[in-house]
Design a protein around this motif. Structure first.
Motif, mmCIF file in Angstrom:
data_model
loop_
_atom_site.group_PDB
_atom_site.id
_atom_site.type_symbol
_atom_site.label_atom_id
_atom_site.label_comp_id
_atom_site.label_asym_id
_atom_site.label_seq_id
_atom_site.Cartn_x
_atom_site.Cartn_y
_atom_site.Cartn_z
ATOM 1 N N ILE A 270 -1.796 13.514 4.082
ATOM 2 C CA ILE A 270 -1.508 12.081 4.082
ATOM 3 C C ILE A 270 -1.181 11.531 5.467
ATOM 4 N N ASP B 273 -1.844 3.215 -2.523
ATOM 5 C CA ASP B 273 -1.350 4.534 -2.122
ATOM 6 C C ASP B 273 -2.000 5.633 -2.965
ATOM 7 N N GLY C 213 0.812 -1.208 0.000
ATOM 8 C CA GLY C 213 0.000 0.000 0.000
ATOM 9 C C GLY C 213 0.842 1.252 0.000
ATOM 10 N N ALA C 214 2.069 1.163 -0.547
ATOM 11 C CA ALA C 214 3.040 2.253 -0.418
ATOM 12 C C ALA C 214 3.580 2.702 -1.767
ATOM 13 N N ASN C 215 4.456 3.702 -1.704
ATOM 14 C CA ASN C 215 5.370 4.077 -2.795
ATOM 15 C C ASN C 215 4.704 4.472 -4.108
ATOM 16 N N ILE D 206 -3.030 8.392 6.910
ATOM 17 C CA ILE D 206 -2.312 7.163 7.277
ATOM 18 C C ILE D 206 -2.648 6.747 8.705
ATOM 19 N N LEU E 282 3.017 0.772 4.129
ATOM 20 C CA LEU E 282 2.582 2.147 3.928
ATOM 21 C C LEU E 282 3.797 3.062 3.863
ATOM 22 N N SER E 283 3.632 4.217 3.199
ATOM 23 C CA SER E 283 4.774 5.140 3.053
ATOM 24 C C SER E 283 4.331 6.581 3.298
ATOM 25 N N ARG F 191 -4.377 9.368 -1.541
ATOM 26 C CA ARG F 191 -3.898 10.753 -1.639
ATOM 27 C C ARG F 191 -4.723 11.584 -2.625
#
Length: 370
Positions: free
Chosen positions: A248, A189, A182-184, A252, A234-235, A193
Motif C-alpha cells: 500500500i 481505499d 479515499g481513506a479508512n 499510495i 488517504l490513509s 488494496r
C-alpha cells in the motif's frame, strides 16, 4: 509558543488565516427522513469557523454510498438546501469549508440496500461494524457489516459520475471545494488494496489498475469544479477493517504522483489516532513531498506542539484536529492564548441533540491587565 500554526496559507484559490483545520468527523445529527443537514449543524460548524479550513463530516454521494445512520447526503435537493444553511453560516462567520465526498463501499449495513448487499471491488468481508439506529427503539449501536457484492464495470462508471455530481452539488450548496474520501477502508481505499480488491479486470490486479478508480474519480471531480477546489484523503498506514497490504505505501506514493499530475489542492493524510497505532515514518513523509507538490494536511491525535513541529519541519502545511475541536469550538484561540482544553463527552458523539454538539462554550475572555 510558536506561531507556526498561525501563518497564513494559500490553498487553491483560498487564503487561509491559519494552518489549523477542523477534521471531518461523523456526528449523525441530520434531520430525518432524508438525511438532511439542518440549522443545528449550521450552528455547530459556524462555531468552529476560526479554523483556517473546515472539512465537513463525510457525506454520501448516493443512497448506495451510505453506511451509517443519520449521516448527510449531497444527492437530493433537500440535502443541497440543508447544506446551504451550513455554508451560509460558516461564510458569514468568516470561515472556509470543503465538503467531504463519501462512498462507504463495503462498510455498510443491509438495511440501506434493497438487496441487502453493500457494494465493493470484490465480495470480501471487512470484518467490521457500522453505527446503525434501530428504527423500532430509536437507539443507535454498532452492528456487523455483511459480505458485499462486487461492482460491475458499468456500475463503477456510474459511481464515478456520482462523485462528479456530488462535487457539482457541493458547489451549488456553497462549499469552497470538496475533499474526496479515499481513506479508512471505504470504497476508494478498497480499490487500492489487494486485501480488498481481487478483481481481474481493468480495476484490479496491477498497482496501476488498482489506482485507476481513484484517478478517474479525481479527474471527474477536478474536471467538474476545478482541481484547485479538490482535495483527497488517504490513509497509508491504517490496517483495520481487513485493509492490511504490504504494497500500500508504494501504491499510495504512485497515487500521489497521479494527484500531482491532476493538480489538486491538497492531500490529507488520515493517521490512526488510537494509542497503539502504527507510526507514520518521516521517510514516507519525505517521499510524499517528492511525489506531490501541493499542500499536505495531517490528522490523527495531534497536539498543538506536534502540529507546530510537523509544519515547522516542512512535512505538512495544515494540521487537522478532530476530538479537541468537539469540546473547544474556539480551538485556534485557545492554542494562541495557551488556554487549557476542555474534554468532550464520548457518549454524545453520534446522534442526538445540541447536547454534546453545539452547546460546548467558548473560553471565557482573558482578564484585562492593568
Amino acid at each position: 509558543m510558536s506561531d507556526t500554526l498561525f501563518k497564513p496559507l494559500e490553498l487553491g484559490n483560498l487564503k487561509l488565516p491559519n494552518r489549523i483545520a477542523l477534521a471531518p468527523m461523523t456526528r449523525a445529527r441530520t434531520t430525518q427522513p432524508g438525511d438532511v443537514p439542518n440549522a443545528m449543524m449550521a450552528a455547530y460548524y459556524a462555531q468552529r469557523s476560526t479554523a483556517g479550513l473546515i472539512i465537513s463530516e463525510a457525506t454520501q454521494i448516493s443512497s448506495q454510498g451510505k453506511g451509517y445512520s443519520f449521516t448527510p447526503g449531497i444527492f437530493t435537493e433537500d440535502q443541497i438546501e440543508g447544506w446551504k444553511l451550513v455554508t451560509d453560516a460558516v461564510h458569514k462567520a468568516g470561515g472556509h469549508i470543503f465538503l467531504q465526498l463519501w462512498h462507504v463501499g463495503r462498510m455498510s449495513h443491509q438495511s440501506f440496500h434493497a438487496d441487502g448487499k453493500p457494494v465493493a471491488p470484490s465480495a470480501l468481508s471487512p470484518d467490521a461494524q457500522v453505527w446503525i439506529v434501530d428504527p423500532e427503539t430509536g437507539e443507535g449501536g454498532m452492528v456487523d457489516c455483511p459480505v458485499p457484492r462486487a461492482l460491475s464495470e458499468a456500475e463503477i462508471k456510474e459511481v464515478i459520475q456520482d462523485f462528479r455530481k456530488g462535487a457539482a452539488n457541493a458547489i451549488a450548496a456553497g462549499f469552497d471545494g470538496v475533499e474526496i474520501h479515499g481513506a479508512n477502508g471505504y470504497l476508494i481505499d478498497e480499490f487500492l488494496r489487494r486485501s480488498s480488491n481481487q478483481r481481474t479486470d481493468a480495476y484490479g490486479g496491477s498497482q496501476e489498475n488498482r489506482i485507476r478508480f481513484l484517478r478517474e474519480v479525481t479527474e471527474a471531480v477536478a474536471d467538474e469544479i476545478g482541481a484547485e477546489k479538490t482535495g483527497i484523503r488517504l490513509s497509508p498506514y491504517i490496517t483495520q477493517r481487513n485493509m492490511a497490504d504490504d504494497e500500500i505505501i508504494e501504491v499510495i506514493l504512485k497515487a500521489a504522483t497521479a494527484m500531482n499530475d491532476i493538480g489538486i489542492a491538497y492531500i490529507h493524510l488520515s493517521e490512526a489516532d488510537w494509542d497503539d497505532a502504527p507510526i507514520v515514518p518521516d521517510h514516507f513523509r519525505h517521499d510524499l513531498r517528492k511525489a506531490y507538490s501541493g499542500a499536505i494536511i495531517v490528522a490523527g491525535k495531534y497536539t498543538q506542539e506536534r502540529g507546530e513541529k510537523i509544519v515547522a519541519d516542512g512535512l505538512a502545511d495544515i494540521v487537522a484536529y478532530g476530538r479537541p475541536f468537539i469540546a473547544n469550538p474556539d480551538l485556534p484561540r485557545r492554542f494562541a492564548e495557551g488556554r487549557p482544553l476542555a474534554d468532550f463527552d464520548p457518549a454524545t458523539l453520534f446522534g442526538g441533540t445540541e447536547a454534546g454538539y453545539s452547546d460546548y462554550p467558548a473560553a471565557a475572555p482573558a482578564p484585562e491587565t492593568v
